[in-house]
Write a protein that holds these residues in place. Structure first.
Motif, PDB file in Angstrom:
ATOM      1  N   ASN A 299      46.249 -64.427  -7.119  1.00 15.52           N
ATOM      2  CA  ASN A 299      45.732 -63.132  -6.675  1.00 15.52           C
ATOM      3  C   ASN A 299      44.249 -63.030  -7.041  1.00 15.52           C
ATOM      4  O   ASN A 299      43.872 -62.482  -8.079  1.00 15.52           O
ATOM      5  CB  ASN A 299      46.516 -61.989  -7.306  1.00 15.52           C
ATOM      6  N   VAL A 300      43.393 -63.564  -6.195  1.00 13.71           N
ATOM      7  CA  VAL A 300      41.954 -63.564  -6.453  1.00 13.71           C
ATOM      8  C   VAL A 300      41.394 -62.138  -6.440  1.00 13.71           C
ATOM      9  O   VAL A 300      40.377 -61.863  -7.095  1.00 13.71           O
ATOM     10  CB  VAL A 300      41.219 -64.442  -5.413  1.00 13.71           C
ATOM     11  N   PHE A 301      42.044 -61.238  -5.704  1.00 11.59           N
ATOM     12  CA  PHE A 301      41.561 -59.852  -5.649  1.00 11.59           C
ATOM     13  C   PHE A 301      41.714 -59.176  -7.015  1.00 11.59           C
ATOM     14  O   PHE A 301      40.800 -58.517  -7.508  1.00 11.59           O
ATOM     15  CB  PHE A 301      42.318 -59.073  -4.573  1.00 11.59           C
ATOM     16  N   SER A 302      42.878 -59.327  -7.622  1.00  9.56           N
ATOM     17  CA  SER A 302      43.104 -58.763  -8.948  1.00  9.56           C
ATOM     18  C   SER A 302      42.188 -59.422  -9.972  1.00  9.56           C
ATOM     19  O   SER A 302      41.634 -58.760 -10.851  1.00  9.56           O
ATOM     20  CB  SER A 302      44.565 -58.940  -9.353  1.00  9.56           C
ATOM     21  N   SER A 305      38.630 -58.067  -9.625  1.00  6.86           N
ATOM     22  CA  SER A 305      38.468 -56.710 -10.153  1.00  6.86           C
ATOM     23  C   SER A 305      38.462 -56.681 -11.665  1.00  6.86           C
ATOM     24  O   SER A 305      37.963 -55.732 -12.273  1.00  6.86           O
ATOM     25  CB  SER A 305      39.585 -55.809  -9.622  1.00  6.86           C
ATOM     26  N   SER A 306      39.012 -57.724 -12.302  1.00 11.39           N
ATOM     27  CA  SER A 306      39.015 -57.774 -13.763  1.00 11.39           C
ATOM     28  C   SER A 306      37.637 -58.096 -14.329  1.00 11.39           C
ATOM     29  O   SER A 306      37.396 -57.887 -15.517  1.00 11.39           O
ATOM     30  CB  SER A 306      40.017 -58.823 -14.249  1.00 11.39           C
ATOM     31  N   GLY A 307      36.759 -58.621 -13.491  1.00  9.64           N
ATOM     32  CA  GLY A 307      35.413 -58.962 -13.940  1.00  9.64           C
ATOM     33  C   GLY A 307      35.324 -60.264 -14.706  1.00  9.64           C
ATOM     34  O   GLY A 307      34.268 -60.587 -15.259  1.00  9.64           O
ATOM     35  N   SER A 308      36.392 -61.037 -14.745  1.00  8.71           N
ATOM     36  CA  SER A 308      36.406 -62.303 -15.474  1.00  8.71           C
ATOM     37  C   SER A 308      36.221 -63.459 -14.504  1.00  8.71           C
ATOM     38  O   SER A 308      37.060 -63.671 -13.606  1.00  8.71           O
ATOM     39  CB  SER A 308      37.720 -62.454 -16.246  1.00  8.71           C
TER      40      SER A 308
END
Length: 547
Positions: A299-302, A305-308
């Motif tokens: 899940n590249v989207f999640s 969004s994590s900023g990592s």
């Protein structure tokens, strides 16, 4: 023979080298299982346990302490009665009543799931081909994604664990030798019927991912064989016997559930079904796509969004596993399929077909409803593509590349296992209540069972809710009726969330005015962080005034 005597030709004794090879493989398999379990346990602990998993832990504890049928219990729409609850009960015999039981159980379940998918992928193949098929399936599942992926696959009892007995059933069918004249030896369908019934009692999703697929595939194969005149219908006795086993599992599951209920045992809430409105389909499609990526760790989207950046890189590498899973499913869909391939494919399709247009897709946590897609697709990838990766000069470079990807997955798993653990939800609240000797009280569902579990039963919170008339009533979800019986138990305080508290605090919607209208004016009010704790004299029993 003319004499009527039969002689059985003795097999030559197994060579010492063969026995050593078997012992080495067994030792290697056990070591791999132990390493996987340790890593999955560490990664499972990175997610905080909550009341859903705590509820199953308390149910298993009740089974251990004189209530094997869970008399008086209301469970969710899934009971887990024959799968995870016995597993939790065994773990609690060893570890006692502790939130870590959920982490140990989740790690154990996912380890078994990876090994079962690898065994199904291997099938009857031997040597390098069998090893490659097994490694491909296990590699796709090796490193779950941190965050929601870990919660879905490595924590509380859920549909993820249901795939374990289902895959073991398919493995049994795949390895069982057929009977003579195209039939099936009678213990095979009987044992399949028993396994499907056993699993369906625990989880109704079994009907979609196992019972219906096996029945449909077997009926279609037997019908096609008879129509094409490839043999009389009796030549397809194996398919007909397995069809009967699947079909009979449905009334058997219903009968068991009704017998449990008639004996006063657990009662399951009604399963929420229905089709989503036209305006919800786009959202369902988005959640399905993101959920599938989450299951495969991609899940590249999640991750974005994590900023990592590291999380994004990990998710991007997992797209390789997604590509192989898609290719394996496509190969099974367009090519010749054996029985197990067809059942895996049908179960995967039916699971997605029931989820995509339904009302179950609410948020990313709803991905648990399609968790079996991961092991099914991984097993198909191994069965359909593993053999093609063995041999050939062109494929040599590809194999080295895949070995590098697999090593990367192993590194990701180690990284996830080494991440810092997260404490159980509301652990601070449990400690605060215990320090003030507030041991028997009421709260919203989100705090109730996990605080009870976190304190080892030293602080018991029973879940309540706001009724339509504004009164406070018992919340009969993952709860025992005896908990609310004033003849056996007491409660003299109520935990509420303060007005304006964030959603993460798990508010019940009950206000101080609601509590006062139901129980009378409290003797004292505490404020702790985002919580409001109302207390009454110990002579008062709030249970006597509950709806």
């Amino acid at each position: 023979m003319l004499t009527g005597e039969s002689r059985r030709v003795a097999r030559p004794p197994q060579s010492l080298r063969s026995r050593r090879r078997t012992a080495i493989w067994a030792a290697g398999g056990a070591a791999a299982a132990g390493a996987l379990f340790a890593c999955y346990l560490g990664q499972s602990r990175t997610v905080a346990t909550g009341s859903d998993g705590a509820s199953q832990a308390l149910q298993a504890w009740a089974m251990l302490h004189g209530n094997p049928l869970l008399r008086g219990w209301w469970v969710t729409d899934v009971s887990f009665y024959t799968t995870e609850l016995p597993q939790y009960a065994v773990l609690e015999l060893v570890r006692g009543l502790t939130p870590d039981v959920m982490h140990v159980g989740g790690a154990m379940t996912y380890t078994l799931l990876v090994l079962a998918a690898a065994a199904v992928a291997k099938g009857r193949a031997t040597g390098r081909a069998g090893l490659t098929r097994a490694l491909l399936a296990a590699g796709i599942m090796l490193a779950p994604q941190l965050g929601p992926g870990t919660q879905t696959l490595l924590l509380s009892p859920d549909h993820t664990g249901t795939a374990v007995p289902v895959l073991l059933t398919w493995l049994f069918i795949d390895r069982a030798p057929p009977g003579g004249h195209g039939g099936s030896r009678w213990p095979v369908p009987v044992l399949v019927w028993f396994a499907l019934t056993w699993t369906a009692v625990a989880d109704t999703l079994t009907l979609f991912v196992a019972v219906a697929p096996l029945a449909l595939v077997c009926a279609l194969r037997a019908t096609q064989g008879a129509i094409r005149n490839t043999g009389a219908l009796r030549e397809h006795g194996r398919e007909l016997a397995l069809f009967a086993a699947a079909a009979l599992a449905i009334p058997a599951e219903l009968a068991v559930t009704r017998l449990v209920k008639a004996a006063g045992g657990w009662q399951a809430s009604g399963l929420r079904t229905g089709l989503a409105g036209a305006g919800q389909l786009a959202g369902n499609a988005r959640l399905t796509g993101q959920g599938l990526l989450e299951l495969f760790g991609a899940n590249v989207f999640s991750a974005w969004s994590s900023g990592s950046g590291l999380a994004v890189a990990f998710a991007a590498v997992h797209l390789v596993g997604v590509a192989f899973a898609v290719a394996g499913v496509a190969a099974a869909a367009r090519g010749h399929r054996d029985l197990i391939d067809a059942v895996l494919l049908t179960g995967l399709v039916l699971n997605l077909a029931a989820y995509l247009p339904g009302v179950q897709a609410v948020n990313i946590a709803s991905t648990r409803e399609i968790a079996p897609v991961l092991p099914f697709a991984a097993a198909l990838a191994g069965r359909r593509l593993g053999g093609r990766l063995v041999g050939g000069r062109l494929l040599g470079a590809l194999r080295y590349g895949l070995c590098a990807v697999l090593a990367g997955y192993a590194a990701m798993l180690g990284y996830g296992a080494a991440a810092p653990p997260s404490p159980p939800q509301y652990a601070d609240l449990a400690a605060w209540l215990a320090a003030r000797h507030l041991t028997d009280g009421l709260s919203g569902y989100h705090q109730a069972n996990i605080v009870t579990l976190e304190s080892g039963g030293g602080v018991t919170l029973r879940a309540v809710m706001r009724a339509a008339d504004g009164q406070v009533g018992a919340y009969t979800w993952n709860a025992a009726g005896a908990w609310f019986d004033p003849a056996w138990h007491t409660a003299n305080f109520l935990v509420l969330t303060a007005p304006g508290a964030p959603a993460a605090t798990g508010g019940s919607g009950i206000t101080v005015a609601d509590a006062t209208a139901t129980f009378g004016r409290p003797a004292r009010t505490y404020r702790y962080r985002e919580y409001v704790i109302l207390t009454w004299p110990r002579s008062e029993n709030l249970l006597a005034r509950l709806r």
